[in-house]
Enzyme design. Sequence first.
Site, short mmCIF file in Angstrom:
data_model
loop_
_atom_site.label_atom_id
_atom_site.label_comp_id
_atom_site.label_asym_id
_atom_site.label_seq_id
_atom_site.Cartn_x
_atom_site.Cartn_y
_atom_site.Cartn_z
N ARG A 139 0.78 -1.25 0.00
CA ARG A 139 0.00 0.00 0.00
C ARG A 139 0.81 1.30 0.00
O ARG A 139 0.22 2.36 -0.03
CB ARG A 139 -1.00 0.04 1.17
CG ARG A 139 -1.98 -1.10 1.15
CD ARG A 139 -3.24 -0.77 1.89
NE ARG A 139 -3.07 -0.74 3.34
CZ ARG A 139 -4.07 -0.64 4.18
NH1 ARG A 139 -5.30 -0.53 3.71
NH2 ARG A 139 -3.89 -0.62 5.46
N ASP A 140 2.13 1.23 0.05
CA ASP A 140 2.89 2.48 -0.02
C ASP A 140 4.19 2.28 -0.79
O ASP A 140 5.25 2.76 -0.37
CB ASP A 140 3.15 3.03 1.39
CG ASP A 140 3.51 4.51 1.38
OD1 ASP A 140 3.25 5.19 0.37
OD2 ASP A 140 4.04 5.00 2.40
#
Length: 317
Positions: A139-140
């Site tokens: 997610r990042d």
Amino acid sequence: MVSSQPKYDLIREKIRCHAPENVELALREFWALSSIKSQHPNVIHLEECILQKDGMVQKMSHGSNSSLYLQLVETSLKGEIAFDPRSAYYLWFVMDFCDGGDMNEYLLSRKPNRKTNTSFMLQLSSALAFLHKNQIIHRDLKPDNILISQSRLDTSDLEPTLKVADFGLSKVCSASGQNPEEPVSVNKCFLSTACGTDFYMAPEVWEGHYTAKADIFALGIIIWAMLERITFIDTETKKELLGSYVKQGTEIVPVGEALLENPKMELLIPVKKKSMNGRMKQLIKEMLAANPQDRPDAFELELRLVQIAFKDSSWET
Ligand SMILES: Nc1ncnc2c1ncn2[C@@H]1O[C@H](COP(=O)(O)OP(=O)(O)O)[C@@H](O)[C@H]1O
Ligand SMILES: [Mg+2]
């Protein structure tokens, strides 16, 4: 003669637990990295996590019912500190030490190099396939969360080893509700917390309904930017960052945001002539498809990149 490589570990103070947000980031990183049972050369390895409160230290273990650990979990769930805020509460992460900075610094301080680019693409796709196989959605993904371990460069002309790091926003997809023994596919595990860094965020993340295909989109932005050296200046830190975008007049707009507005938008890939071959261009376009179902999953992506790398005649040069 076999040279013994020094083994570097780094103990770093990851989090001072004085705010629920810090505790949540630390727990997410701990849960993701401690859920991985095997190691991967391109994923940061967590040796152990140590919890320190005032003079006391203890090893942190997932599912433990130690009161210190439970206080942290409670803090993260309730969004408020569940222990005496005056006590010095720290978490220490003992992990691989990456001595070569991050991918951003590494690439931007060197001339573009095809062999490095190919090696980085293969390492990143292999790391992502491993994470998704282990039910972890990062997610990042972005170049400053991809660290470089240079130690083996001293003895050979190999490319440096990349390590995907910073699991503070990651999500471990648990087993499916019907059959708790059966691992759920990360491509069917829907998440709703819109998080990440805007230039690397897929359109569906902006909307808050997405799966692991959001990581494929972020990697598409990274690979496209790496191959064409596309950078932008981060407004907060004023740092130059590798990342592709869409131009709207004089403005630069994150690709995901532009696709959310207009899913039919044609991306201009490549921007420069000859910066990639036809197969690579097609693959990046698919990774950045507005509809996540049109993107390859991490396993297909890894396979296709290996095929492209070996068909590429410049591979040996
Ligand atoms: N294992 C490591 N080895 C070397 N440096 C690290 C390591 N982990 C983090 N760092 C350094 O700390 C910075 C921030 O770490 P990161 O995990 O991305 O946390 P955050 O972005 O949440 O502050 C990295 O960009 C890197 O410079
Ligand atoms: Mg980071």
